[in-house]
Design an enzyme around this catalytic site. Structure first.
Site, mmCIF file in Angstrom:
data_model
loop_
_atom_site.group_PDB
_atom_site.id
_atom_site.type_symbol
_atom_site.label_atom_id
_atom_site.label_comp_id
_atom_site.label_asym_id
_atom_site.label_seq_id
_atom_site.Cartn_x
_atom_site.Cartn_y
_atom_site.Cartn_z
ATOM 1 N N THR A 13 -5.151 2.302 18.168
ATOM 2 C CA THR A 13 -5.588 2.499 19.784
ATOM 3 C C THR A 13 -6.113 3.910 19.872
ATOM 4 O O THR A 13 -6.124 4.377 20.948
ATOM 5 C CB THR A 13 -4.472 2.088 20.703
ATOM 6 O OG1 THR A 13 -3.456 2.706 20.591
ATOM 7 C CG2 THR A 13 -3.962 0.471 20.654
ATOM 8 N N TYR A 17 0.806 -1.218 0.205
ATOM 9 C CA TYR A 17 -0.030 -0.045 0.140
ATOM 10 C C TYR A 17 1.008 1.058 0.110
ATOM 11 O O TYR A 17 1.943 1.192 0.867
ATOM 12 C CB TYR A 17 -1.038 0.118 1.222
ATOM 13 C CG TYR A 17 -1.681 -1.153 1.272
ATOM 14 C CD1 TYR A 17 -2.371 -1.532 0.466
ATOM 15 C CD2 TYR A 17 -1.523 -2.023 2.482
ATOM 16 C CE1 TYR A 17 -3.395 -2.867 0.397
ATOM 17 C CE2 TYR A 17 -2.207 -3.384 2.393
ATOM 18 C CZ TYR A 17 -3.220 -3.573 1.411
ATOM 19 O OH TYR A 17 -3.905 -4.929 1.525
HETATM 20 ZN ZN LIG Z 1 0.134 3.732 19.898
#
Ligand SMILES: [Zn+2]
Length: 303
Positions: free
Chosen positions: A216, A140
């Protein structure tokens, strides 16, 4: 004004306001402050990170060794930014390439950043610091594209344990924090004066947990193959406290920047360890468990 120009301005400002709105509860000031909803897949996803990693509950895995190219090259032009959510390093002179293990492609390091306290826990234990080495799959062209695919990103997570011995590599990062600490310098890159090799932040890679998860931070894209090393590195609490002084808003220090634990949702978490003895009955057990693990890992990682 042209209609499309107006659309562009509105869309850009929406994206910017969303990007700057999210944050972490200040647990130093209020331990009971609830973790905020970040929206989208962050709230609805089923493969979110971080999670607690259990040595006992993990599947045993055995793969070829991970291969690291140029991780020990000293980087002379590293840039550091305070993006309001973490301290991030980028601008590597050499292409740092990760391959091997269960990975089907080559991955290159895009950036390195840290979380204080750790995001992953191992056997329910939270560590004072976690470094994330973020890699993009070279099939990518950029991170935006890579984030759309489940094999797009690999993040190596390195946990640090409390010690009386200062960590030298972390110390070199801390020495440069002054230039980016204040809110006035948010998103303004500063050159890291001391050269640093990314390999200096990484202990032994022979044993690690690996599982399919997410970024996250928003967008929380479920595009991440996590490799969380079981060996931890020492850091002093004084060193960790230096990171807590960086500002995320005017007059507001970023006391912690870890996301709360997410549901494992029956995902395969594989523990890869260097086999100690391949002979005799132990070897046979390892082979049977390897076949079982590869079938499971294949279902989770390749489909
Ligand atoms: Zn992180």
């Amino acid at each position: 004004m042209h209609f499309f120009t107006i659309c562009l301005i509105v869309c850009c400002s929406m994206a910017l306001s969303w990007a700057s709105d999210w944050g972490y509860p200040d647990l130093d000031n209020n331990q009971d402050e609830p973790f905020p909803k970040w929206g989208g897949i962050c709230d609805s996803g089923k493969k979110q990170s971080p999670i607690n990693l259990h040595a006992k509950g993990a599947l045993k895995g055995e793969f070829d060794a991970l291969k690291f190219e140029n991780y020990n090259e000293y980087q002379k032009n590293l840039q550091m930014i305070n993006n309001g959510h973490t301290i991030q390093l980028s601008g590597f002179n050499h292409e740092l390439t990760l391959s091997g293990g269960a990975l089907l492609n080559d991955f290159v390091v895009e950036q390195v950043h840290m979380h204080w306290w750790s995001e992953h826990t191992i056997n329910e234990i939270r560590y004072p610091l976690e470094v994330h080495i973020v890699h993009r799959n070279t099939i990518y062209p950029n991170m935006t594209m890579a984030a759309n695919f489940k094999d797009g990103i690999v993040v190596i997570g390195v946990l640090y344990h409390v010690s009386n011995t200062p960590n030298e590599a972390i110390g070199r990062i801390i020495k440069n924090l002054g230039a980016v600490k204040s809110y006035d310098s948010i998103n303004q890159p500063a050159l890291v004066a001391d050269s640093l090799a990314v390999g200096d932040l990484v202990p032994s890679v022979e044993s690690y947990f690996t599982y399919a998860g997410s970024l996250t931070t928003p967008s929380c894209a479920e595009a991440v193959t996590w490799i969380v090393l079981t060996e931890t590195f020492p850091v002093t609490l004084d060193q960790v406290n230096e990171f807590k002084e960086i500002e995320s808003a005017a007059g507001k220090q970023l006391h912690n920047n870890y996301r709360e634990l997410q549901s494992e949702n029956n995902r395969a978490v594989v523990l890869v360890e260097q086999p100690e003895d391949r002979s005799g009955a132990a070897g046979l057990t390892a082979s049977v468990s390897l076949i079982f693990t590869l079938i499971l890992a294949g279902q989770k990682f390749l489909m």
